[in-house]
Design an enzyme around this catalytic site. Structure first.
Site, PDB file in Angstrom:
ATOM      1  N   LYS A 143       8.303  -1.281   6.391  1.00  0.00           N
ATOM      2  CA  LYS A 143       6.913  -1.717   6.465  1.00  0.00           C
ATOM      3  C   LYS A 143       6.532  -1.770   7.929  1.00  0.00           C
ATOM      4  CE  LYS A 143       3.621  -5.243   5.202  1.00  0.00           C
ATOM      5  NZ  LYS A 143       3.357  -6.441   4.420  1.00  0.00           N
ATOM      6  N   LYS A 173       5.654   1.960   3.774  1.00  0.00           N
ATOM      7  CA  LYS A 173       4.250   1.570   3.843  1.00  0.00           C
ATOM      8  C   LYS A 173       3.782   1.499   5.282  1.00  0.00           C
ATOM      9  CE  LYS A 173       1.795  -2.622   2.897  1.00  0.00           C
ATOM     10  NZ  LYS A 173       1.872  -3.885   2.290  1.00  0.00           N
TER      11      LYS A 173
HETATM   12  C1  PBG Z   1       1.272  -8.875   2.942  1.00  0.00           C
HETATM   13  C2  PBG Z   1       0.875  -7.511   2.566  1.00  0.00           C
HETATM   14  C3  PBG Z   1       0.021  -6.662   3.288  1.00  0.00           C
HETATM   15  C4  PBG Z   1      -0.174  -5.550   2.495  1.00  0.00           C
HETATM   16  C5  PBG Z   1       0.582  -5.718   1.333  1.00  0.00           C
HETATM   17  N1  PBG Z   1       1.243  -6.931   1.405  1.00  0.00           N
HETATM   18  C6  PBG Z   1      -0.682  -6.856   4.572  1.00  0.00           C
HETATM   19  C7  PBG Z   1       0.026  -7.253   5.773  1.00  0.00           C
HETATM   20  O1  PBG Z   1       1.235  -7.145   5.906  1.00  0.00           O
HETATM   21  O2  PBG Z   1      -0.675  -7.744   6.668  1.00  0.00           O
HETATM   22  C8  PBG Z   1      -1.069  -4.416   2.850  1.00  0.00           C
HETATM   23  C9  PBG Z   1      -1.616  -3.650   1.716  1.00  0.00           C
HETATM   24  C10 PBG Z   1      -2.806  -2.818   2.046  1.00  0.00           C
HETATM   25  O3  PBG Z   1      -3.246  -2.722   3.203  1.00  0.00           O
HETATM   26  O4  PBG Z   1      -3.319  -2.208   1.113  1.00  0.00           O
HETATM   27  N2  PBG Z   1       2.581  -9.136   3.173  1.00  0.00           N
END
Ligand code: PBG
Length: 335
Positions: free
Chosen positions: A205, A260
């Site tokens: 991530k 992601k």
């Molecule tokens: C939170 C989380 C995020 C997303 C999914 N879970 C945002 C972040 O880490 O700030 C992003 C999903 C998206 O942008 O569609 N842990």
């Protein structure tokens, strides 16, 4: 397998022979996107919260439990088999340590119980991270100096996981990027007699600008403010580090690995797919959605064609499953 092509063999070799008609393009096409690959993210809110529309994600709504059933029926009828829930939590319920995350009656638990009883065949994926629940908007908790307290965060995140498992969640998706979370959560699941709960780990991530509209959807842009998630999410320049994180998660007991964002990270998806026997998920995130959506509104592209290209390219890069805000529409177009 012989894979060498000798360019000097033209005109005997002409690549276009297998592209010259629609039937032969179909016969020779490699595996594309399938409805079974799609996961629809769903934003949920309390019944008394009137903010249904999400300003920075045109076309995406927040649903309360009372308005959810109709949407889920549509999703299931389109052939989508799983959804991922994300809550907009009332600011009044947010605390320093994100206590609402471990409340058995919180919005996600209530929604989960509703979905498990009304739609038992539907896969429901729940995020494990504290950002919807903390005043800071961070995925973990902070120490007195304002730094992330990794190990204290692990305790709360594993309590949160058990809370979700108790409410019927069969698949948890830790997205917090704390060190050791997969192992800690796995241990707690075993201890609490949830040996079959699946961990879909956000292994790679990245600390991405593309999450911006999601924070608008959760209503926690102001909570995070100018603070960044760089001490736990990955640097987008780092390829090798993402492979290391995936390997750690494999060893700690993950069942599925997630990458992601997706569209700008296709190289990472391919490499993680190549090093692992685990199924790989990719998340086409909010910013990827809104960029396409807004440019289609400006008539830069044909909607269906650009969306299906974006999803098929993610699939081609090695993703077995894709989280996408376009899932519903894509499922319609595929059939
Ligand atoms: C939170 C989380 C995020 C997303 C999914 N879970 C945002 C972040 O880490 O700030 C992003 C999903 C998206 O942008 O569609 N842990």
């Amino acid at each position: 397998m012989q894979r060498k092509i000798n360019q000097s063999n033209f005109p005997f070799l002409r690549g276009r022979r297998i592209r010259n008609s629609s039937w032969i393009r179909n016969l020779t096409s490699e595996e594309g996107l399938n409805k079974n690959d799609l996961i629809q993210p769903i934003f949920v809110k309390e019944d008394n919260d009137k903010e249904e529309l999400i300003e920075k994600m045109p076309g995406i709504k927040r649903y309360s439990i009372s308005s959810l059933a109709k949407e889920i029926e549509e999703i299931i009828n389109l052939g989508i088999r799983a959804v991922a829930l994300f809550p907009k939590i009332d600011q009044k319920l947010k605390t320093i340590n994100g206590d609402e995350a471990i409340n058995p009656e919180n919005l996600i638990c209530k929604t989960l119980k509703f979905l498990r009883s009304e739609f038992p065949e539907l896969g429901v994926i729940c995020d494990v991270a504290l950002d919807p629940y903390t005043i800071s908007g961070h995925d973990g908790v902070l120490d007195q100096n304002g730094n992330i307290d990794n190990d204290k965060s692990l305790e709360i995140l594993s309590e949160m996981s058990i809370n979700l498992a108790n409410a019927g969640c069969e698949i948890l998706a830790p997205s917090d990027m704390m060190d050791g979370r997969i192992r800690t959560i796995r241990e707690q699941l075993e201890k609490n007699k949830f040996p079959n709960v699946c961990l879909m780990s956000y292994s790679a991530k990245f600390c991405s600008n593309f999450y911006g509209p999601f924070r608008n959807a959760l209503g926690n842009e102001k909570n995070l403010g100018l603070s960044s998630k760089k001490t736990y999410q990955l640097n987008f320049k780092n390829r090798i580090e993402s492979l290391k994180e995936a390997e750690l998660d494999i060893n700690e007991g993950a069942d599925i690995l997630m990458i992601k964002p997706a569209g700008y990270y296709l190289d990472i998806i391919r490499e993680i797919k190549n090093i692992s026997y685990l199924p790989v998920a990719a998340f086409q995130v909010s910013g990827e959605y809104s960029m396409i959506k807004l440019s289609v509104e400006q008539q830069l592209f044909n909607y269906e064609e650009i969306v299906l290209e974006s999803l098929n390219c993610i699939k081609r890069s090695g993703a077995d499953m894709i989280f996408s805000y376009f899932s519903k529409e894509a499922a319609k177009w595929i059939s």
